[in-house]
Design an enzyme around this catalytic site. Sequence first.
Site, PDB file in Angstrom:
ATOM      1  N   HIS A 142      16.075  -3.141 -72.904  1.00 56.03           N
ATOM      2  CA  HIS A 142      15.721  -3.568 -71.502  1.00 56.03           C
ATOM      3  C   HIS A 142      17.083  -4.017 -71.030  1.00 56.03           C
ATOM      4  O   HIS A 142      17.835  -4.777 -71.382  1.00 56.03           O
ATOM      5  CB  HIS A 142      14.591  -4.612 -71.665  1.00 56.03           C
ATOM      6  CG  HIS A 142      14.417  -5.304 -70.386  1.00 56.03           C
ATOM      7  ND1 HIS A 142      13.272  -4.814 -69.677  1.00 56.03           N
ATOM      8  CD2 HIS A 142      14.521  -6.355 -69.490  1.00 56.03           C
ATOM      9  CE1 HIS A 142      12.971  -5.392 -68.519  1.00 56.03           C
ATOM     10  NE2 HIS A 142      13.751  -6.217 -68.362  1.00 56.03           N
ATOM     11  N   MET A 200      21.004  -7.679 -62.060  1.00 51.36           N
ATOM     12  CA  MET A 200      20.725  -8.723 -61.021  1.00 51.36           C
ATOM     13  C   MET A 200      21.853  -8.603 -59.844  1.00 51.36           C
ATOM     14  O   MET A 200      23.154  -8.406 -60.254  1.00 51.36           O
ATOM     15  CB  MET A 200      20.861 -10.252 -61.490  1.00 51.36           C
ATOM     16  CG  MET A 200      19.763  -9.963 -62.692  1.00 51.36           C
ATOM     17  SD  MET A 200      19.670 -11.722 -63.181  1.00 51.36           S
ATOM     18  CE  MET A 200      18.617 -11.589 -64.668  1.00 51.36           C
ATOM     19  N   HIS A 212      15.371  -2.856 -65.517  1.00 55.44           N
ATOM     20  CA  HIS A 212      14.725  -3.775 -64.540  1.00 55.44           C
ATOM     21  C   HIS A 212      15.620  -4.054 -63.147  1.00 55.44           C
ATOM     22  O   HIS A 212      16.438  -4.826 -63.405  1.00 55.44           O
ATOM     23  CB  HIS A 212      14.373  -4.808 -65.302  1.00 55.44           C
ATOM     24  CG  HIS A 212      13.716  -6.000 -64.429  1.00 55.44           C
ATOM     25  ND1 HIS A 212      13.352  -7.332 -65.105  1.00 55.44           N
ATOM     26  CD2 HIS A 212      13.322  -5.926 -63.236  1.00 55.44           C
ATOM     27  CE1 HIS A 212      12.996  -7.926 -64.385  1.00 55.44           C
ATOM     28  NE2 HIS A 212      12.613  -7.090 -63.045  1.00 55.44           N
ATOM     29  N   MET A 233       6.399 -10.279 -64.817  1.00 53.88           N
ATOM     30  CA  MET A 233       7.127 -11.361 -64.957  1.00 53.88           C
ATOM     31  C   MET A 233       6.510 -12.496 -65.470  1.00 53.88           C
ATOM     32  O   MET A 233       5.641 -12.923 -64.549  1.00 53.88           O
ATOM     33  CB  MET A 233       8.078 -11.432 -63.727  1.00 53.88           C
ATOM     34  CG  MET A 233       8.922 -10.409 -63.459  1.00 53.88           C
ATOM     35  SD  MET A 233       9.921 -10.019 -64.657  1.00 53.88           S
ATOM     36  CE  MET A 233      10.851 -11.459 -65.179  1.00 53.88           C
ATOM     37  N   ASP A 265       7.553  -9.769 -69.642  1.00 57.14           N
ATOM     38  CA  ASP A 265       9.035  -9.999 -69.476  1.00 57.14           C
ATOM     39  C   ASP A 265       9.166 -11.413 -69.132  1.00 57.14           C
ATOM     40  O   ASP A 265       8.884 -11.632 -68.084  1.00 57.14           O
ATOM     41  CB  ASP A 265       9.866  -9.211 -68.536  1.00 57.14           C
ATOM     42  CG  ASP A 265      11.104  -9.305 -68.495  1.00 57.14           C
ATOM     43  OD1 ASP A 265      11.745 -10.081 -69.453  1.00 57.14           O
ATOM     44  OD2 ASP A 265      11.791  -8.870 -67.627  1.00 57.14           O
TER      45      ASP A 265
HETATM   46  C1  DX5 Z   1      14.884 -12.658 -66.439  1.00 58.04           C
HETATM   47  C2  DX5 Z   1      15.000 -11.158 -67.101  1.00 58.04           C
HETATM   48  C3  DX5 Z   1      14.306 -11.059 -68.543  1.00 58.04           C
HETATM   49  C4  DX5 Z   1      15.020 -11.987 -69.698  1.00 58.04           C
HETATM   50  C5  DX5 Z   1      14.301 -12.198 -70.608  1.00 58.04           C
HETATM   51  O1  DX5 Z   1      14.976 -12.254 -65.029  1.00 58.04           O
HETATM   52  O2  DX5 Z   1      14.044  -9.997 -66.353  1.00 58.04           O
HETATM   53  O3  DX5 Z   1      14.494  -9.729 -69.109  1.00 58.04           O
HETATM   54  O4  DX5 Z   1      16.151 -11.337 -70.028  1.00 58.04           O
HETATM   55  O5  DX5 Z   1      14.829 -13.290 -71.368  1.00 58.04           O
HETATM   56  P1  DX5 Z   1      13.889 -14.356 -72.293  1.00 58.04           P
HETATM   57  O6  DX5 Z   1      13.053 -13.435 -73.270  1.00 58.04           O
HETATM   58  O7  DX5 Z   1      14.925 -15.099 -73.033  1.00 58.04           O
HETATM   59  O8  DX5 Z   1      13.024 -14.914 -71.405  1.00 58.04           O
HETATM   60 ZN    ZN Z   2      14.091  -8.141 -67.187  1.00 57.71          ZN
END
Ligand code: DX5
Ligand code: ZN
Length: 231
Positions: free
Chosen positions: A39, A43, A72, A143, A181
């Site tokens: 994944h 951002m 993502h 999410m 996620d």
């Molecule tokens: C958050 C991301 C996730 C994050 C998850 O915005 O989209 O993919 O990396 O990390 P954990 O499992 O540590 O919450």
């Molecule tokens: Zn993510």
Amino acid sequence: MQNIMIKRPIIAPSLLSADFLNLGEEIENLNNSGIDWLHFDVMDGHFVPNLTFGPMILAQIRQKTKLYLDVHLMVENAAQYIEPFVKAGADALSFHIENNPHIHKNIMEVKSHNKKAGVVINPGTSICALEGILPFVDHVLFMSVNPGFGGQKFIPETLQKVCALREIIQKNGYKITMIIDGGINEATALDALRAGIDGLVIGNAFFKHPLKKYDKICTHYKSLKYEAESN
Ligand code: DX5
Ligand code: ZN
């Protein structure tokens, strides 16, 4: 003798929690671990208050792995990144529904490149928002934290939406993979699998797992589905 089908969850470690000073080694260890997807959290500092990585890094990772690279997109103007990520070697691109009035166009563009396309939904967004796009997507990514950072606390109310969408998917015969996620660990993973989730994005609870070896961690999470079904 009865044949029992045991479905194992898709395991998708989130690269965000990897050791970036040893990225090559991390990818090598992931390659041999039995995970299904990698994944890749993109951002832009606008849609979410954090910055990560882009197509250039993904292209380098592509040279070192055959893993399914699941992108993502947590960005404004996601459309402009479709071609660069396809060219870099992404296997799937997922778009947030919240900031994207042209999501159908974007999904169709991804599919025109023979790549998988997904839609992502934030904790505060109703699944009603997905209705129009469901017939066109391969993945729905739920999410279970507000996007932007790894290591946040799981929002359990997400699972009500997972259950409700699972029913809609079954009723309509859609071929959609549902992924969760954010804040996934052993306990929340099990709850999510019971609610009907097919795949787990795992950041901190994968890369910082006390078992240390990625193949062991992967097997550990894969076995959760069995527990879910045997209860
Ligand atoms: C958050 C991301 C996730 C994050 C998850 O915005 O989209 O993919 O990396 O990390 P954990 O499992 O540590 O919450
Ligand atoms: Zn993510």
